[in-house]
Design a protein around this motif. Structure first.
Motif, short mmCIF file in Angstrom:
data_model
loop_
_atom_site.label_atom_id
_atom_site.label_comp_id
_atom_site.label_asym_id
_atom_site.label_seq_id
_atom_site.Cartn_x
_atom_site.Cartn_y
_atom_site.Cartn_z
N THR A 31 -9.60 -7.99 9.42
CA THR A 31 -8.95 -7.10 10.29
C THR A 31 -7.95 -6.32 9.46
O THR A 31 -7.71 -4.96 9.61
N GLY A 34 -9.48 -3.25 7.57
CA GLY A 34 -9.96 -2.46 8.81
C GLY A 34 -8.89 -1.56 9.01
O GLY A 34 -9.00 -0.23 9.11
N ALA A 35 -7.60 -2.25 9.04
CA ALA A 35 -6.34 -1.39 9.10
C ALA A 35 -5.96 -0.52 7.74
O ALA A 35 -5.82 0.78 8.11
N ALA A 38 -8.72 2.45 8.32
CA ALA A 38 -8.14 3.35 9.23
C ALA A 38 -7.11 4.21 8.72
O ALA A 38 -7.00 5.29 9.05
N LEU A 41 -8.74 6.87 6.56
CA LEU A 41 -9.66 7.66 7.46
C LEU A 41 -8.73 8.67 8.22
O LEU A 41 -9.12 9.80 8.44
N THR A 42 -7.53 8.28 8.52
CA THR A 42 -6.68 8.98 9.54
C THR A 42 -6.14 10.41 8.88
O THR A 42 -5.97 11.22 9.30
#
Length: 156
Positions: A31, A34-35, A38, A41-42
């Motif tokens: 997780t 994944g953070a 993210a 990718l933001t």
């Protein structure tokens, strides 16, 4: 794969079975990976060409991780150092793709050689918080590590 195999061993016989010997590693939760992804990718522009070595908040031996899980789960969890050839046979028995087997064997070798004993602040810089600890991971996913009979008798 490590989590799936470790969860089964912890759930079924209170053991983490891996070929890591006394090598230390700084595990990071999926997780948290994944953070970090993210966050990149933001706003990808500043990350082009960058490499991030993501690590967890502490570098421990698997025996120390077993102690962390023991404290959270309320029962003794032990680390069993599996001989590399037994590990490889189990991977092949699971009919995993050859490239994954090779990767897992290499990870075992690198862990035994203490090559994963490192810490970075990459996750903190990307996400703005510390990665979760092994104890917090065990708390969040306790059901995956709990025998089904214990879940049934606890009313959960």
């Amino acid at each position: 794969m490590f989590l799936i195999q470790a969860a089964k061993g912890i759930r079924e016989d209170n053991a983490i079975r891996l070929p890591f010997a006394d090598g230390k590693t700084s595990l990071i939760a999926g997780t948290d990976v994944g953070a970090a992804a993210a966050a990149v990718l933001t706003n990808p522009a500043p990350h082009i060409g960058q490499v991030y070595d993501l690590t967890g908040p502490q570098s421990l031996t698997m025996a120390q991780y077993a102690q962390e899980f023991s404290g959270v789960l309320g029962r003794p969890i032990q680390y069993v150092n599996v001989p590399p050839e037994v590990w490889e046979a189990k991977l092949r028995e699971a009919h995993l793709p050859e490239h994954l087997i090779a990767h897992m064997i290499t990870m075992g070798e690198l862990n035994r050689d203490n090559r994963y004993d490192r810490m970075t602040d990459s996750f903190q810089r990307l996400v703005g918080r510390a990665p979760i600890s092994a104890a917090e991971f065990a708390r969040r996913y306790a059901a995956a590590f709990t025998p089904s009979s214990a879940i049934l008798t606890s009313g959960a």
